[in-house]
Design an enzyme around this catalytic site. Structure first.
Site, PDB file in Angstrom:
ATOM      1  N   HIS A  70     -55.513  16.079  55.919  1.00  0.00           N
ATOM      2  CA  HIS A  70     -56.354  16.004  57.118  1.00  0.00           C
ATOM      3  C   HIS A  70     -56.329  14.606  57.721  1.00  0.00           C
ATOM      4  CE1 HIS A  70     -57.993  19.428  54.748  1.00  0.00           C
ATOM      5  NE2 HIS A  70     -57.993  19.988  55.942  1.00  0.00           N
ATOM      6  N   HIS A  71     -55.254  13.838  57.452  1.00  0.00           N
ATOM      7  CA  HIS A  71     -55.209  12.497  58.054  1.00  0.00           C
ATOM      8  C   HIS A  71     -55.157  12.610  59.573  1.00  0.00           C
ATOM      9  CE1 HIS A  71     -50.981  13.573  58.221  1.00  0.00           C
ATOM     10  NE2 HIS A  71     -50.781  12.581  59.062  1.00  0.00           N
ATOM     11  N   LYS A  76     -51.479  22.063  60.718  1.00  0.00           N
ATOM     12  CA  LYS A  76     -50.532  22.951  61.400  1.00  0.00           C
ATOM     13  C   LYS A  76     -49.504  23.460  60.418  1.00  0.00           C
ATOM     14  CE  LYS A  76     -48.879  24.334  65.454  1.00  0.00           C
ATOM     15  NZ  LYS A  76     -48.778  25.681  64.893  1.00  0.00           N
ATOM     16  N   LYS A 100     -43.195  16.423  57.815  1.00  0.00           N
ATOM     17  CA  LYS A 100     -42.412  16.821  58.995  1.00  0.00           C
ATOM     18  C   LYS A 100     -43.095  16.352  60.281  1.00  0.00           C
ATOM     19  CE  LYS A 100     -40.986  20.931  58.386  1.00  0.00           C
ATOM     20  NZ  LYS A 100     -40.826  22.388  58.258  1.00  0.00           N
ATOM     21  N   LYS A 112     -50.012  25.473  55.582  1.00  0.00           N
ATOM     22  CA  LYS A 112     -49.118  26.644  55.511  1.00  0.00           C
ATOM     23  C   LYS A 112     -49.923  27.842  55.042  1.00  0.00           C
ATOM     24  CE  LYS A 112     -44.723  27.435  56.280  1.00  0.00           C
ATOM     25  NZ  LYS A 112     -43.847  26.688  57.210  1.00  0.00           N
ATOM     26  N   SER A 369     -44.182  23.853  69.063  1.00  0.00           N
ATOM     27  CA  SER A 369     -45.538  24.367  68.831  1.00  0.00           C
ATOM     28  C   SER A 369     -46.574  23.375  69.356  1.00  0.00           C
ATOM     29  CB  SER A 369     -45.788  24.593  67.335  1.00  0.00           C
ATOM     30  OG  SER A 369     -45.333  25.862  66.947  1.00  0.00           O
TER      31      SER A 369
HETATM   32  P1  NAD Z   1     -36.792  35.042  59.202  1.00  0.00           P
HETATM   33  O1  NAD Z   1     -37.642  35.962  58.437  1.00  0.00           O
HETATM   34  O2  NAD Z   1     -36.737  35.200  60.687  1.00  0.00           O
HETATM   35  O3  NAD Z   1     -35.273  35.087  58.673  1.00  0.00           O
HETATM   36  C1  NAD Z   1     -34.860  34.789  57.374  1.00  0.00           C
HETATM   37  C2  NAD Z   1     -33.544  35.527  57.110  1.00  0.00           C
HETATM   38  O4  NAD Z   1     -33.009  35.119  55.860  1.00  0.00           O
HETATM   39  C3  NAD Z   1     -33.731  37.043  57.044  1.00  0.00           C
HETATM   40  O5  NAD Z   1     -32.812  37.656  57.942  1.00  0.00           O
HETATM   41  C4  NAD Z   1     -33.421  37.378  55.583  1.00  0.00           C
HETATM   42  O6  NAD Z   1     -32.833  38.656  55.414  1.00  0.00           O
HETATM   43  C5  NAD Z   1     -32.461  36.260  55.207  1.00  0.00           C
HETATM   44  N1  NAD Z   1     -32.358  36.017  53.762  1.00  0.00           N
HETATM   45  C6  NAD Z   1     -33.341  36.009  52.829  1.00  0.00           C
HETATM   46  N2  NAD Z   1     -32.848  35.716  51.610  1.00  0.00           N
HETATM   47  C7  NAD Z   1     -31.513  35.548  51.768  1.00  0.00           C
HETATM   48  C8  NAD Z   1     -30.450  35.230  50.878  1.00  0.00           C
HETATM   49  N3  NAD Z   1     -30.643  35.022  49.567  1.00  0.00           N
HETATM   50  N4  NAD Z   1     -29.192  35.107  51.387  1.00  0.00           N
HETATM   51  C9  NAD Z   1     -28.966  35.295  52.709  1.00  0.00           C
HETATM   52  N5  NAD Z   1     -29.946  35.601  53.594  1.00  0.00           N
HETATM   53  C10 NAD Z   1     -31.200  35.722  53.143  1.00  0.00           C
HETATM   54  O7  NAD Z   1     -37.282  33.579  58.807  1.00  0.00           O
HETATM   55  P2  NAD Z   1     -37.114  32.239  59.640  1.00  0.00           P
HETATM   56  O8  NAD Z   1     -38.306  32.073  60.504  1.00  0.00           O
HETATM   57  O9  NAD Z   1     -35.752  32.205  60.226  1.00  0.00           O
HETATM   58  O10 NAD Z   1     -37.247  31.160  58.467  1.00  0.00           O
HETATM   59  C11 NAD Z   1     -36.135  30.784  57.653  1.00  0.00           C
HETATM   60  C12 NAD Z   1     -36.426  29.447  56.997  1.00  0.00           C
HETATM   61  O11 NAD Z   1     -36.689  28.469  58.004  1.00  0.00           O
HETATM   62  C13 NAD Z   1     -37.656  29.426  56.077  1.00  0.00           C
HETATM   63  O12 NAD Z   1     -37.419  28.525  55.023  1.00  0.00           O
HETATM   64  C14 NAD Z   1     -38.758  28.860  56.974  1.00  0.00           C
HETATM   65  O13 NAD Z   1     -39.806  28.255  56.239  1.00  0.00           O
HETATM   66  C15 NAD Z   1     -37.955  27.840  57.765  1.00  0.00           C
HETATM   67  N6  NAD Z   1     -38.567  27.455  59.040  1.00  0.00           N
HETATM   68  C16 NAD Z   1     -38.872  28.367  59.989  1.00  0.00           C
HETATM   69  C17 NAD Z   1     -39.421  27.956  61.203  1.00  0.00           C
HETATM   70  C18 NAD Z   1     -39.710  28.906  62.334  1.00  0.00           C
HETATM   71  O14 NAD Z   1     -40.015  28.424  63.454  1.00  0.00           O
HETATM   72  N7  NAD Z   1     -39.603  30.214  62.143  1.00  0.00           N
HETATM   73  C19 NAD Z   1     -39.684  26.586  61.411  1.00  0.00           C
HETATM   74  C20 NAD Z   1     -39.345  25.669  60.415  1.00  0.00           C
HETATM   75  C21 NAD Z   1     -38.779  26.112  59.235  1.00  0.00           C
END
Ligand code: NAD
Length: 478
Positions: A70-71, A76, A100, A112, A369
């Site tokens: 909470h700094h 978010k 981040k 989160k 965001s």
């Molecule tokens: P998502 O659910 O849209 O997509 C993830 C994809 O990965 C899915 O299609 C799934 O089938 C696939 N997957 C899962 N396990 C797998 C494996 N072992 N091998 C190959 N494919 C696999 O999720 P996302 O929003 O794209 O998030 C993906 C990563 O990015 C996560 O670590 C998330 O924390 C990070 N992230 C997301 C956002 C965002 O804006 N959505 C922002 C920052 C970080």
């Protein structure tokens, strides 16, 4: 060849891994131990359960919200929908959000959320019930609000879930003027912002482009500068993976490998993203795509094929000491959170590779965001007040230049110069500037201290210093 990672890897200790990276970087800062402990700790961990109706019975759902720091407030961070969600994972992801936000100068603390379900096992109506009930539980404990804690999409969630959260919060807080700022990643029609859905992937592509544009660093890898012709493998074709591939291709990279749950495909001459997506939509799998030269039923094998850049965009704990030896890429761009374990990262850095760390690489999402939250608080779309004014000023300049020089511009040239910026253009400009500036900020920290071994350590040093300054300004530390 390594076996399927998810099946054989030891259980991850994700929060421990994040703390290990933190401790390693903390030795390059000058802060007292107590302050470092405060920065590292998760402030609030809320674990809860609630029942939902499923079929003829009831099912109990496990859920979490963690506010790491909470700094700065609000806190978010996204909400993950996955049956692998657990307390350790949500704590690690919340901590990464703190670092981040600090790296990209977004004024939020880290948080989160997680709901332990496999979305594909529920109907849309059940998912809506779960999401609305989750939101109510957060409201009851003061874990959500435009000035308190602002969720966003993550693995397994998207615009639809964010719109249910916004509607539930607004319904429970009638008349609260800023209520729609309680969550980001909403659809445009519900006060979302242009460019948010693609922001994380776009940011990943910009981060990689910045990295490969530094001649000195590319020389050490034996690479020329620029993305043009660089061969890339991407794991995960969800929101982040799909958009990373899309923009990397636009920037000139060749996508040689794609890995999904069901398997992996490879073609050294390149794969066509839209064709692969269309094939997957029709058949339910990327396997069997006619443009692939090789395919693997074990998706982990896809990571080990020849390429210059590997982009894990699925989940944590994918590149470990068990498969790092087989990874051919010289650059790992962590689009996912926590894809590389500390042991694997150390081996990769030792052999001269570059890791673009998650806490910077995927920060495009939280950056946009932040823009969405600002839009929600100001209640006006970016560009609405000044677009027409800007166009009129530009038009006067063009007319003056034309009449004083006698040069006549084509109508295409005229409209390119005159045109005022749309919301999407402003968002993309802010995103690009943030990603470029932050890359060079962390690269400079590394360049100025030869003992700092990696961009990740430099990124942690940057964020630890920034969070420490916030605490000091609060008068908590001398
Ligand atoms: P998502 O659910 O849209 O997509 C993830 C994809 O990965 C899915 O299609 C799934 O089938 C696939 N997957 C899962 N396990 C797998 C494996 N072992 N091998 C190959 N494919 C696999 O999720 P996302 O929003 O794209 O998030 C993906 C990563 O990015 C996560 O670590 C998330 O924390 C990070 N992230 C997301 C956002 C965002 O804006 N959505 C922002 C920052 C970080």
């Amino acid at each position: 060849m390594s076996k399927s990672l998810n099946a054989t890897m030891p259980k991850s200790n994700f929060f421990g891994d994040v703390c290990e990276f933190f401790d390693h970087a903390a030795q390059f800062t000058k802060h007292p131990e107590g302050l470092l402990d405060q920065i590292k700790a998760c402030n609030s961990v809320y674990r809860f359960r609630f029942p939902i109706r499923k079929g003829n019975g009831l099912e109990v759902i496990d859920a979490y919200r963690v506010e790491h720091s909470h700094h700065k407030t609000p806190t978010k961070g996204g909400i993950r929908y996955s049956d692998m969600v657990n307390e350790d994972e949500v704590m690690a992801l919340a901590a990464l959000m703190t670092y981040k936000c600090a790296i990209v100068n977004v004024p939020f603390g880290g948080a989160k959320g997680g709901i332990k379900i496999s979305p594909q096992n529920y109907t849309v109506a059940e998912l809506e019930n779960i999401t609305r009930r989750y939101t109510v539980e957060l409201i009851k404990k003061n874990f959500i609000g435009p000035g308190i804690d602002v969720p966003a999409p993550d693995y397994g969630s998207g615009e639809r879930e964010m719109s249910w959260i916004a509607d539930t919060y607004q319904t429970m807080n009638p008349g609260q003027l800023d209520a729609l700022g309680c969550v980001t990643g909403k659809p445009i029609a519900l006060s979302g912002i242009a460019g948010r859905k693609e922001a994380t992937g776009r940011g990943v592509a910009i981060a990689i482009r910045e990295c490969v544009d530094v001649a000195e660093d590319m020389q050490t890898l034996g690479f020329t500068t620029g993305l043009s012709g660089k061969k890339v493998i991407v794991q995960g074709l969800g929101n982040v993976g799909y958009h990373s591939v899309k923009y990397l291709s636009e920037f000139g990279a060749i996508i040689v490998g794609l890995c999904e749950f069901e398997g992996a495909i490879f073609n050294a001459d390149g794969l066509d993203l839209e064709q692969v997506m269309a094939h997957r939509k029709t058949t339910g799998s990327i396997l069997g795509y006619a443009g692939a030269k090789r395919e693997f039923e074990n998706p982990a094998e896809g990571l080990e094929q020849p390429c210059d850049i590997l982009v894990p965009a699925a989940l944590e704990n994918q590149i470990t000491e068990y498969n790092i030896g087989q990874i051919k890429a010289k650059i790992i761009a962590e689009a996912a959170n926590g894809p590389t374990t500390p042991a694997a990262a150390a081996i990769f850095i030792d052999r001269g590779g570059i890791i673009i760390p998650d806490m910077y690489c995927n920060a495009g999402g939280v950056t946009v965001s932040y823009f969405e939250w600002l839009k929600n608080l100001s209640h006006v779309a970016f560009g609405r007040m000044d677009k027409r004014y800007e166009e009129n000023v530009n038009l006067n300049i063009v007319n003056m230049v034309e009449s004083s020089t006698g040069v006549k511009l084509s109508s295409a040239q005229r409209s390119a110069i005159v045109k005022g910026a749309t919301e999407l253009e402003l968002v993309n400009s802010g995103l690009e500037d943030t990603m470029i500036r932050s890359y060079h900020e962390i690269r400079e920290i590394k360049a100025h201290n030869p003992k700092i071994d990696s961009l990740r350590t430099a990124a942690f040093v940057s964020s630890i210093d920034k969070v420490a300054v916030s605490y000091m300004n609060m008068g908590i530390w001398p």
